[in-house]
Scaffold this motif. Structure first.
Motif, PDB file in Angstrom:
ATOM      1  N   HIS A 170     -34.967 -25.373  85.523  1.00  0.00           N
ATOM      2  CA  HIS A 170     -35.434 -24.001  85.568  1.00  0.00           C
ATOM      3  C   HIS A 170     -36.249 -23.782  84.279  1.00  0.00           C
ATOM      4  O   HIS A 170     -36.323 -24.620  83.101  1.00  0.00           O
ATOM      5  N   ILE A 171     -37.154 -22.801  84.326  1.00  0.00           N
ATOM      6  CA  ILE A 171     -38.056 -22.015  83.170  1.00  0.00           C
ATOM      7  C   ILE A 171     -37.879 -20.908  83.205  1.00  0.00           C
ATOM      8  O   ILE A 171     -37.614 -20.083  84.095  1.00  0.00           O
ATOM      9  N   LEU A 172     -38.348 -20.185  81.856  1.00  0.00           N
ATOM     10  CA  LEU A 172     -38.292 -18.905  81.811  1.00  0.00           C
ATOM     11  C   LEU A 172     -39.343 -18.132  81.980  1.00  0.00           C
ATOM     12  O   LEU A 172     -40.431 -18.816  81.351  1.00  0.00           O
ATOM     13  N   ILE A 173     -39.549 -17.264  82.753  1.00  0.00           N
ATOM     14  CA  ILE A 173     -40.811 -16.627  83.236  1.00  0.00           C
ATOM     15  C   ILE A 173     -40.699 -15.073  82.716  1.00  0.00           C
ATOM     16  O   ILE A 173     -39.721 -14.293  82.745  1.00  0.00           O
ATOM     17  N   ASP A 174     -42.089 -14.832  81.998  1.00  0.00           N
ATOM     18  CA  ASP A 174     -42.397 -13.503  81.496  1.00  0.00           C
ATOM     19  C   ASP A 174     -43.381 -12.587  82.539  1.00  0.00           C
ATOM     20  O   ASP A 174     -43.790 -13.332  83.435  1.00  0.00           O
ATOM     21  N   ASN A 175     -43.734 -11.530  82.031  1.00  0.00           N
ATOM     22  CA  ASN A 175     -44.371 -10.547  83.010  1.00  0.00           C
ATOM     23  C   ASN A 175     -46.083 -11.439  83.056  1.00  0.00           C
ATOM     24  O   ASN A 175     -46.289 -11.812  81.991  1.00  0.00           O
ATOM     25  N   TYR A 176     -46.513 -11.323  84.364  1.00  0.00           N
ATOM     26  CA  TYR A 176     -47.788 -11.967  84.484  1.00  0.00           C
ATOM     27  C   TYR A 176     -47.738 -13.689  84.347  1.00  0.00           C
ATOM     28  O   TYR A 176     -48.920 -14.192  84.021  1.00  0.00           O
ATOM     29  N   ASP A 177     -46.585 -14.264  84.496  1.00  0.00           N
ATOM     30  CA  ASP A 177     -46.659 -15.890  84.256  1.00  0.00           C
ATOM     31  C   ASP A 177     -46.649 -16.294  85.787  1.00  0.00           C
ATOM     32  O   ASP A 177     -46.247 -15.729  86.650  1.00  0.00           O
ATOM     33  N   ALA A 178     -47.213 -17.211  85.923  1.00  0.00           N
ATOM     34  CA  ALA A 178     -47.439 -18.229  87.312  1.00  0.00           C
ATOM     35  C   ALA A 178     -46.893 -19.381  87.160  1.00  0.00           C
ATOM     36  O   ALA A 178     -46.573 -20.249  86.173  1.00  0.00           O
ATOM     37  N   VAL A 179     -46.348 -19.896  88.249  1.00  0.00           N
ATOM     38  CA  VAL A 179     -45.812 -21.226  88.716  1.00  0.00           C
ATOM     39  C   VAL A 179     -46.276 -21.793  89.813  1.00  0.00           C
ATOM     40  O   VAL A 179     -46.278 -21.231  90.982  1.00  0.00           O
ATOM     41  N   VAL A 180     -46.659 -22.848  89.676  1.00  0.00           N
ATOM     42  CA  VAL A 180     -47.367 -23.758  90.704  1.00  0.00           C
ATOM     43  C   VAL A 180     -46.207 -25.155  91.288  1.00  0.00           C
ATOM     44  O   VAL A 180     -45.810 -25.534  90.253  1.00  0.00           O
ATOM     45  N   SER A 181     -45.880 -24.738  92.360  1.00  0.00           N
ATOM     46  CA  SER A 181     -44.762 -25.693  92.868  1.00  0.00           C
ATOM     47  C   SER A 181     -45.237 -26.757  93.858  1.00  0.00           C
ATOM     48  O   SER A 181     -45.952 -26.399  94.749  1.00  0.00           O
ATOM     49  N   PRO A 182     -44.914 -28.190  93.423  1.00  0.00           N
ATOM     50  CA  PRO A 182     -45.518 -29.103  94.579  1.00  0.00           C
ATOM     51  C   PRO A 182     -44.562 -29.030  96.191  1.00  0.00           C
ATOM     52  O   PRO A 182     -43.626 -28.402  96.074  1.00  0.00           O
ATOM     53  N   PRO A 183     -45.267 -29.771  96.957  1.00  0.00           N
ATOM     54  CA  PRO A 183     -44.360 -29.434  98.489  1.00  0.00           C
ATOM     55  C   PRO A 183     -42.892 -29.931  98.400  1.00  0.00           C
ATOM     56  O   PRO A 183     -42.196 -29.212  99.112  1.00  0.00           O
ATOM     57  N   TRP A 184     -42.645 -30.718  97.273  1.00  0.00           N
ATOM     58  CA  TRP A 184     -41.234 -31.473  97.304  1.00  0.00           C
ATOM     59  C   TRP A 184     -39.991 -30.464  96.649  1.00  0.00           C
ATOM     60  O   TRP A 184     -39.022 -30.655  96.609  1.00  0.00           O
ATOM     61  N   SER A 185     -40.688 -29.298  96.102  1.00  0.00           N
ATOM     62  CA  SER A 185     -40.002 -28.494  94.958  1.00  0.00           C
ATOM     63  C   SER A 185     -39.753 -27.158  95.555  1.00  0.00           C
ATOM     64  O   SER A 185     -40.207 -26.451  96.520  1.00  0.00           O
ATOM     65  N   ILE A 186     -38.170 -27.015  95.219  1.00  0.00           N
ATOM     66  CA  ILE A 186     -37.689 -25.410  95.774  1.00  0.00           C
ATOM     67  C   ILE A 186     -38.664 -24.613  94.910  1.00  0.00           C
ATOM     68  O   ILE A 186     -39.232 -25.152  93.750  1.00  0.00           O
ATOM     69  N   HIS A 187     -38.572 -23.157  95.037  1.00  0.00           N
ATOM     70  CA  HIS A 187     -38.916 -22.355  94.450  1.00  0.00           C
ATOM     71  C   HIS A 187     -38.130 -21.103  94.664  1.00  0.00           C
ATOM     72  O   HIS A 187     -38.358 -20.245  95.504  1.00  0.00           O
TER      73      HIS A 187
END
Length: 233
Positions: free
Chosen positions: A183-200
C-alpha cells in the motif's frame, strides 16, 4: 499513458509537446480525456473551438488537434483539469459530456462501506475513443472502500486520480499482485498508475472521489479478472 493536471489562474496555459514524445504537438499521435475536478468553472479551447467545463464535466479530444489552451473563469475560484492521455491510431471527434449526462451505475453497499456511484464518460456506449476508457466514482457518505473485491485486467493498464479528499485525511491505496499486496498513502490530487498485473483498490479515512482511466487492448469496461477477498494476501 500520460497523466497530469492543469490549474490555470490569471493566465492561459497551453498544452505543449515534450521532447520524449518526438511530436510537433501533443495530440499529433495521441488522444486525451480531461475532467474538471476543481470547484470553479473553466474553458478549454481546442483549435479555436471553446468548451466550458463545470466541476466533474469531461472533455474528450482526439488525435490531430494542434492547439489546446486552458483558462479559468475566475482566478479566485479556478478549475483543476485532470488529464489522461494515450496513443491513438485514429481520429475521433471532440466531445463534451456533463456529469448529468454520464452513464451511472450504483454499486456496493453501506454494510460493506463501499456504497458508490460510478460515472462513465469515455466507453463503448459513451464518448468514442481509440483506447481510452474513462470515468469517475463518487463514494457516498460513510463509505470509504473502492474497487473491493479487487481485480486485474492483463489487457489494460489503469490510472487512479484521487480528489475531494478532506484536508487532513488520506487514502490507503493497495497495489501489487493479489497474493502479495502493498500500500501507499494518497493525498488529495495524487495519482497512481497501475500495470496490468496489479490490483488497484483503496480505503480512505473519510469519503472521497476518484477518476479511473484505462488504455489497452479493448474498450470493454467490464473486462476484468476478479480476486475474491479470501484470496488477498
Amino acid at each position: 499513458m500520460i497523466v497530469g493536471a492543469v490549474n490555470p489562474l490569471k493566465k492561459q496555459i497551453e498544452l505543449e509537446s515534450y521532447p520524449n514524445l518526438r511530436a510537433d504537438y501533443f495530440l499529433e499521435r495521441r488522444e486525451i480525456g480531461i475532467i474538471n475536478v476543481g470547484t470553479g468553472t473553466g474553458k478549454i479551447s481546442a483549435d479555436g473551438r471553446d468548451y466550458k467545463l463545470n466541476k466533474l464535466d469531461c472533455l474528450y479530444l482526439g488525435k490531430g488537434i494542434k492547439n489546446v489552451v486552458f483558462s479559468a473563469d475566475d482566478a479566485e475560484n479556478p478549475p483543476v483539469f485532470y488529464l489522461l492521455s494515450a496513443p491513438a491510431h485514429k481520429t475521433y471527434p471532440a466531445a463534451l459530456m456533463t456529469i448529468d449526462e454520464a452513464s451511472k451505475v450504483n454499486a456496493g453497499d453501506a454494510a460493506t462501506a463501499n456504497n458508490r456511484t460510478i460515472n462513465k464518460y469515455v466507453h463503448l456506449e459513451g464518448i468514442q475513443s481509440c483506447q481510452l476508457v474513462m470515468g469517475l466514482t463518487i463514494l457516498h457518505g460513510g463509505s470509504v472502500w473502492n474497487t473491493m473485491p479487487p481485480h486485474v485486467h492483463d489487457r489494460r493498464m489503469e490510472a487512479y486520480f484521487y480528489f475531494d479528499i478532506p484536508q487532513g485525511q488520506r487514502v490507503f491505496h493497495f497495489m501489487g499482485e493479489g497474493t502479495e499486496t502493498r500500500h501507499i498513502l494518497i493525498d488529495n490530487y495524487d495519482a497512481v498508475v497501475s500495470p496490468p498485473w496489479s490490483i488497484h483498490a483503496g480505503v480512505g479515512t473519510a469519503s472521497y472521489s476518484f477518476i479511473w482511466g484505462m488504455a489497452g487492448e479493448n474498450l470493454d469496461y467490464t473486462d476484468m479478472d476478479a480476486i475474491s477477498i479470501p484470496e488477498i494476501r
